[in-house]
Design an enzyme around this catalytic site. Structure first.
Site, mmCIF file in Angstrom:
data_model
loop_
_atom_site.group_PDB
_atom_site.id
_atom_site.type_symbol
_atom_site.label_atom_id
_atom_site.label_comp_id
_atom_site.label_asym_id
_atom_site.label_seq_id
_atom_site.Cartn_x
_atom_site.Cartn_y
_atom_site.Cartn_z
ATOM 1 N N LYS A 70 -32.899 47.556 -118.180
ATOM 2 C CA LYS A 70 -31.795 47.323 -119.228
ATOM 3 C C LYS A 70 -32.147 47.482 -120.595
ATOM 4 O O LYS A 70 -31.139 48.033 -121.297
ATOM 5 C CB LYS A 70 -31.244 45.907 -118.956
ATOM 6 C CG LYS A 70 -30.454 45.592 -117.652
ATOM 7 C CD LYS A 70 -29.995 44.283 -117.416
ATOM 8 C CE LYS A 70 -29.302 43.797 -116.266
ATOM 9 N NZ LYS A 70 -28.837 42.697 -116.062
ATOM 10 N N ASP A 107 -23.008 41.324 -118.419
ATOM 11 C CA ASP A 107 -23.237 40.050 -117.842
ATOM 12 C C ASP A 107 -23.037 38.625 -118.234
ATOM 13 O O ASP A 107 -22.350 37.992 -117.538
ATOM 14 C CB ASP A 107 -25.046 40.176 -118.035
ATOM 15 C CG ASP A 107 -25.690 41.076 -117.071
ATOM 16 O OD1 ASP A 107 -25.038 41.490 -115.943
ATOM 17 O OD2 ASP A 107 -26.595 41.666 -117.296
#
Ligand code: ATR
Length: 282
Positions: A70, A107
């Site tokens: 990420k 997220d």
């Protein structure tokens, strides 16, 4: 005339074999009638950038990114959303008409949407986040935008929590934002306690006092499945009646990515029910 080929999407991670994302996106595509495929892609450490360019060049329309890539996806994206910049990490990539790579992080918003589903209110409430790694960083902007009365970041290494509290101080407009070590947790109970540590994944417990929760608190572990058991068992033993693992968040973050790519937001409730059903049957 033959049908056009489906648009290709995928999730890059390492390991990736057990990812639920292909199943989730297949259910979204079926529900919304979108013509697409979604694959699990094994990324190679040290070659993330090259592999991402190769996937896009070979026709992929969008990629999700998971552990451990990420931060690399964040570094690679030319255009970042505000929340991705704040998170310092990207889980959703796509290219525009000029082939510029865009990155977002869904997220945190996925977590907040799952709180909505559970009736976990944030405005005016007391929130405790355990952990100060990448997972916590991803939650802070969306959480602070909901204006909790208090938000405490508690971490084994207190200095990391303090660093995060400093980085997000400008967003804490109606919130008392503070940081501490796990060994000096406040004694009064919180309305929402989030486990964002990796402790559940190892044998080490967190050793938390029961005073952190009250019967109406919501205890939430970002991990789903067996990895969440230890923290959620602690919460129930401490008298907390509402507990949740991170499966709902996983589905919600996927729905946000799907909406970015396809312009249509799937209904997450039936997909979450289906996954729980498949999980129970396994
Ligand atoms: P992630 O991206 O999942 O947040 P990370 O950045 O490696 O991963 O952060 C892991 C978090 O879990 C950290 O907050 C870490 O605490 P430290 O900063 O003190 O290392 C926390 N953590 C991991 N194992 C732990 C354990 N056994 N007990 C308490 N906290 C733990």
């Amino acid at each position: 005339m033959s049908e056009p080929r489906p648009d290709r999407y995928g999730v890059v991670g390492n390991p990736i074999r057990h990812s639920l994302s292909p199943r989730i996106h297949a259910l979204f595509a079926e529900q919304t009638g979108q013509h697409l495929t979604y694959e699990a892609l094994l990324g190679t450490p040290g070659q993330f950038a090259e592999e991402v360019w190769a996937w896009f060049s070979s026709g992929f329309r969008g990629l999700n990114v998971t552990v451990p890539f990420k931060e690399e996806a964040f570094a690679l994206a030319r255009v970042l959303t505000d929340r991705a910049r704040r998170a310092g990490a990207v889980n959703t990539l796509w290219r525009d008409d000029e082939r510029q790579l865009h990155g977002d992080n869904t997220d945190g918003i996925g977590f907040c949407r799952d709180l909505d589903r559970l009736g976990g209110e944030v405005p005016g409430r007391r929130v405790l986040i355990l952990g100060a790694g990448g997972a916590t960083r991803g939650l802070l902007q969306p959480l602070l935008e909901r204006h909790p009365a208090q938000l405490v970041i508690a971490n084994r290494t207190a200095s990391r929590a303090e660093g995060l509290a400093e980085d997000f101080a400008d967003l804490a407009i109606e919130t008392e934002l503070s940081a501490c070590g796990l060994d000096v947790l406040p004694a009064s109970p919180f309305d929402l306690v989030v486990n964002a540590t990796a402790a559940g994944l190892s044998d080490a417990g967190l050793n938390l006092p029961a005073t952190l929760v009250h019967p109406d608190s919501l205890a939430y572990d970002l991990v789903y499945g067996p990895g969440a058991a230890r923290f959620l068992d602690w919460a129930r033993a401490a008298g907390c009646q509402q507990t949740a693992d991170g499966l709902g968040m996983l589905v919600e973050q996927a729905a946000e990515a799907f909406a970015i790519w396809r312009g249509i937001h799937p209904d997450t409730a039936p997909v979450l029910r289906q996954l729980r059903h498949e999980n129970d049957a396994a």
